[in-house]
Design a protein around this motif. Structure first.
Motif, PDB file in Angstrom:
ATOM      1  N   SER A   1       0.697  -1.162   0.112  1.00 45.86           N
ATOM      2  CA  SER A   1       0.054  -0.530   0.380  1.00 45.86           C
ATOM      3  C   SER A   1       0.638   1.192   0.640  1.00 45.86           C
ATOM      4  CB  SER A   1      -1.180  -0.063   1.244  1.00 45.86           C
ATOM      5  OG  SER A   1      -1.562   0.920   1.490  1.00 45.86           O
TER       6      SER A   1
ATOM      7  N   TRP B   1      -0.060   4.322   1.317  1.00 44.05           N
ATOM      8  CA  TRP B   1      -0.611   4.714   2.347  1.00 44.05           C
ATOM      9  C   TRP B   1       0.371   5.730   2.903  1.00 44.05           C
ATOM     10  CZ3 TRP B   1      -3.177   9.300   1.775  1.00 44.05           C
ATOM     11  CH2 TRP B   1      -3.624   9.611   2.828  1.00 44.05           C
ATOM     12  N   TYR B   2       0.618   4.885   3.906  1.00 46.91           N
ATOM     13  CA  TYR B   2       1.526   5.681   4.682  1.00 46.91           C
ATOM     14  C   TYR B   2       2.995   5.350   4.200  1.00 46.91           C
ATOM     15  CZ  TYR B   2      -1.297   3.758   8.175  1.00 46.91           C
ATOM     16  OH  TYR B   2      -2.847   3.129   9.481  1.00 46.91           O
TER      17      TYR B   2
ATOM     18  N   HIS C   1       1.892   9.098   1.723  1.00 48.65           N
ATOM     19  CA  HIS C   1       0.279   9.696   2.056  1.00 48.65           C
ATOM     20  C   HIS C   1       0.152  10.116   0.184  1.00 48.65           C
ATOM     21  CE1 HIS C   1       1.644   9.360   5.587  1.00 48.65           C
ATOM     22  NE2 HIS C   1       0.236   9.801   6.172  1.00 48.65           N
ATOM     23  N   GLN C   2      -0.716  11.578   0.565  1.00 50.05           N
ATOM     24  CA  GLN C   2      -1.122  11.892  -0.998  1.00 50.05           C
ATOM     25  C   GLN C   2       0.179  12.356  -2.091  1.00 50.05           C
ATOM     26  OE1 GLN C   2      -2.913  14.840   0.728  1.00 50.05           O
ATOM     27  NE2 GLN C   2      -5.027  14.100  -0.511  1.00 50.05           N
TER      28      GLN C   2
ATOM     29  N   ASP D   1      -3.453   4.967  -2.976  1.00 56.56           N
ATOM     30  CA  ASP D   1      -4.227   5.769  -1.728  1.00 56.56           C
ATOM     31  C   ASP D   1      -4.584   6.822  -2.806  1.00 56.56           C
ATOM     32  OD1 ASP D   1      -5.368   6.430   0.094  1.00 56.56           O
ATOM     33  OD2 ASP D   1      -5.729   4.243   1.163  1.00 56.56           O
ATOM     34  N   ASP D   2      -5.493   7.604  -1.538  1.00 53.47           N
ATOM     35  CA  ASP D   2      -5.804   9.054  -2.167  1.00 53.47           C
ATOM     36  C   ASP D   2      -4.209  10.077  -2.370  1.00 53.47           C
ATOM     37  OD1 ASP D   2      -6.740  10.855  -1.759  1.00 53.47           O
ATOM     38  OD2 ASP D   2      -7.031  11.564   0.515  1.00 53.47           O
TER      39      ASP D   2
ATOM     40  N   ARG E   1      -4.027  16.492   3.177  1.00 50.40           N
ATOM     41  CA  ARG E   1      -4.826  15.437   3.958  1.00 50.40           C
ATOM     42  C   ARG E   1      -6.401  15.672   3.476  1.00 50.40           C
ATOM     43  NH1 ARG E   1      -0.981  12.693   6.582  1.00 50.40           N
ATOM     44  NH2 ARG E   1      -2.123  11.084   7.859  1.00 50.40           N
TER      45      ARG E   1
ATOM     46  N   TRP F   1      -7.496   3.934  -4.722  1.00 50.72           N
ATOM     47  CA  TRP F   1      -8.709   4.049  -3.615  1.00 50.72           C
ATOM     48  C   TRP F   1      -9.315   5.809  -4.281  1.00 50.72           C
ATOM     49  CZ3 TRP F   1      -9.593   9.407  -1.985  1.00 50.72           C
ATOM     50  CH2 TRP F   1      -9.672   9.894  -0.926  1.00 50.72           C
TER      51      TRP F   1
ATOM     52  N   ASP G   1      -6.538   1.833  10.513  1.00 52.94           N
ATOM     53  CA  ASP G   1      -5.390   2.344  10.719  1.00 52.94           C
ATOM     54  C   ASP G   1      -5.477   2.404  12.422  1.00 52.94           C
ATOM     55  OD1 ASP G   1      -6.795   3.238   8.203  1.00 52.94           O
ATOM     56  OD2 ASP G   1      -6.232   4.935   8.312  1.00 52.94           O
TER      57      ASP G   1
ATOM     58  N   SER H   1       3.586  -1.581   4.060  1.00 51.97           N
ATOM     59  CA  SER H   1       3.610  -0.018   3.719  1.00 51.97           C
ATOM     60  C   SER H   1       4.495   1.223   4.243  1.00 51.97           C
ATOM     61  CB  SER H   1       2.543   0.969   4.330  1.00 51.97           C
ATOM     62  OG  SER H   1       2.297   2.404   3.474  1.00 51.97           O
TER      63      SER H   1
END
Length: 614
Positions: free
Chosen positions: A215, A217-218, A221-222, A247-248, A257, A292, A428, A483
């Motif tokens: 993933s 995400w962590y 992040h964006q 993800d986002d 965020r 996502w 999360d 992640s």
């Protein structure tokens, strides 16, 4: 099969007695007298039926009827009994193991949040009562806690506590399980009963739903970009990961965020100039690709915001969020989302979607449709509309790819949600190995054959590989999602990851699909066991605990996730062979073990392989 043993029909009130209350008590239940109470019964008639099964499990069916569609009445079901050998409360939504007082014990469930199942157990993993309700769509409030005046466990289940469209009939069942069995058996049986009684058929989980996953995400992040993702995937694939979730961030240039720019769902050309070509490059590495979506979100700064004006359930406008929640009772809302996901799947050749924030679909106060007499809405019940939306989405995705992957996360994890998702992820909990382990275990107990995923793993690169491996081992009984930024990890960490990825796949059937027993909920599951016909795997997470290897009838693997270099190991027979391995999978000197309790040297974050004579 439940056997009907008694039936009590309660004629409530005539329509003229509109505000009069209704109350009746049903005797003879294993939880004591069960009271049904409605403050204002209106024109509704109540009927109750008691049933028992051969194993002693009891059910109460409550049926409501009205001569014409009416707003359903709020009603409750309550009972209480002595707190005897019942020490801890189990729910799907928290890692709290304490005994709550009856004035601070409320939980709630609905289709897209939690599930109507609560249990009490003792210190020896034995069920003392597990109560479940067949209402898996509408809101059910459950208060269950200790009354301090007399040490009795007091229960109250509340129905129709949220706005609901007029109906003329309603039926629900409550299941009381006081069997003296392993608590996980009672919880799993309650979850299965909800699915079967409510007619909810879980979506099949394709094999890819059980593959190790990366993933973004962590780690990102964006701040995601195609070249960076491709470079990470090259390393992830080399280590053995098979699925990617971006993800986002793919849909916006904003990195604050928040969700103000959600809703248009157009690829950021600065981040992904050619999404289809990018996905093809990841596919060429042998990985499947998921992205996502925040399902109900239309950001205040999106172009689509004006398009759906008047079709929102609520709006949140602060520095963090800034978005409105779509109302799926409008057919054009459901069609918009289905078309959106279909285009993404086809145009970019995606393998599935991470569908997020389903639990945001709900009321914040009154139902805005009532003042509008439900204008434009082809479904009046919000829970029914969410169900229709998600069934349509799942049908849309699987029509394009029959083995499409769909991920949901806590708290939307119940039997209803399992109809349209095949990956249930722990909520999360970044850097929290204990919470991850507990959430995986709770999900495993309630999710049947659906793939249960860990929350994404991250740890500080300054950790020793053995300490980093504890994060991995704490998620070993779920599908692991990594992640961490793989390219910058120390080589020793990568070597550790590669070994445990290999281990998780070689033992996938036992770890993820076999009989599952998390031990000692009151201590946050310090020992977890899983097995198939070939092998048994025991994970130990606290050095004060004993690794009980069970019957000497198959190979046993004992995983040492305690952070220490030794374990207490109990054997039913003298083993024929003992092997020991470090966290990289290298063989090391094995301890000599005998029948009974052994103090065994086991490498930190390593494991034993114990074989018995056949």
């Amino acid at each position: 099969m439940t056997k009907l043993v008694s039936s009590l029909s309660f004629c409530a009130f005539a329509c003229a007695a509109f505000a009069a209350p209704f109350e009746r008590t049903c005797d003879g239940f294993c939880v004591g007298p069960v009271r049904i109470h409605a403050p204002e019964a209106g024109g509704w008639t109540f009927a109750a039926t008691r049933g028992t099964a051969p194993d002693g499990v009891e059910t109460l069916e409550i049926a409501l009827s009205a001569p014409s569609p009416l707003a359903p009445p709020r009603f409750s079901v309550s009972f209480d009994f002595d707190q005897v050998d019942a020490h801890h409360k189990w729910t799907t939504r928290t890692e709290s193991v304490t005994m709550p007082p009856n004035w601070g014990c409320h939980t709630a469930s609905r289709l897209c949040s939690g599930m109507p199942l609560v249990a009490f157990l003792n210190d020896n993993d034995r069920n003392r009562v597990a109560v479940s309700c067949s209402e898996a769509k509408r809101s059910v409030g459950i208060a269950a806690g200790l009354r301090e005046e007399d040490c009795r466990l007091v229960w109250k289940l509340d129905f129709f506590g949220e706005p609901e469209a007029p109906i003329s009939a309603y039926r629900t069942q409550i299941r009381f399980d006081r069997r003296d069995v392993f608590f996980g058996e009672a919880i799993a049986a309650g979850s299965k009963w909800i699915s079967e009684t409510a007619g909810l058929k879980p979506a099949p989980a394709p094999d890819a739903a059980f593959e190790p996953l990366y993933s973004a995400w962590y780690s990102f992040h964006q701040n995601v970009h195609d070249k960076e993702i491709e470079a990470e995937c090259a390393e992830a694939a080399r280590l053995g990961m098979k699925v990617l979730i971006v993800d986002d961030g793919w849909q916006t240039d904003d990195t604050n965020r928040g969700y103000a720019y959600c809703g248009d769902w157009k690829v950021s050309k600065n981040r992904f100039p050619d999404m289809a070509a990018h996905v093809a490059k990841v596919h060429a590495l042998g990985m499947k690709y998921m992205i996502w979506y925040g399902v109900p979100m239309i950001g205040l700064k999106s172009a689509n915001y004006a398009r759906f004006k008047g079709k929102y359930l609520w709006t949140q406008n602060d520095r963090w969020s800034g978005y409105s929640c779509l109302d799926p009772r409008f057919p054009e809302v459901r069609q918009f989302l289905c078309d959106l996901y279909a285009r993404a799947m086809r145009d970019w050749n995606l393998d599935g979607l991470k569908l997020d924030f389903i639990d945001a679909i709900g009321f914040r106060g009154e139902d805005p449709a009532v003042k509008e007499n439900y204008a434009g809405r082809d479904i009046r019940s919000l829970s029914e509309a969410v169900d229709r939306l998600m069934k349509d989405v799942y049908a849309t995705l699987t029509a394009i790819k029959p083995d499409a992957l769909v991920e949901f996360r806590q708290s939307y994890i119940g039997p209803g949600i399992r109809q349209y998702g095949n990956m249930m992820r722990a909520a999360d909990c970044p850097g929290d190995l204990l919470a991850n382990r507990c959430r995986i275990a709770n999900l495993r107990l309630t999710s049947g054959d659906t793939a249960v995923h860990a929350d994404m793993l991250e740890w500080n690169a300054k950790e020793t590989p053995e300490q980093a491996a504890r994060f991995v081992l704490s998620t070993m009984f779920g599908v692991i999602q990594y992640s961490v930024m793989l390219r910058t990890l120390p080589e020793s960490h990568k070597k550790m990851i590669a070994h445990w990825l290999d281990f998780s796949q070689k033992h996938r059937n036992a770890l993820l699909k076999g009989a599952f027993r998390p031990r000692h909920y009151e201590a946050f599951y310090p020992v977890i066991e899983a097995e198939d016909a070939r092998e048994r795997i025991v994970g130990v997470y606290n050095d004060a605990c004993v690794a009980d290897c069970g019957a000497a009838d198959r190979e046993v693997y004992v995983l040492n996730a305690t952070g220490k270099g030794n374990l207490a190991v109990r054997l039913a027979a003298k083993p024929a062979k003992v092997e020991a391995f470090d966290t990289f999978g290298n063989p090391v000197a094995a301890p000599v073990l005998d029948k009974g309790l052994n103090d065994a040297a086991v490498p930190s974050s390593g494991y034993l392989k114990i074989s018995f004579a056949r």
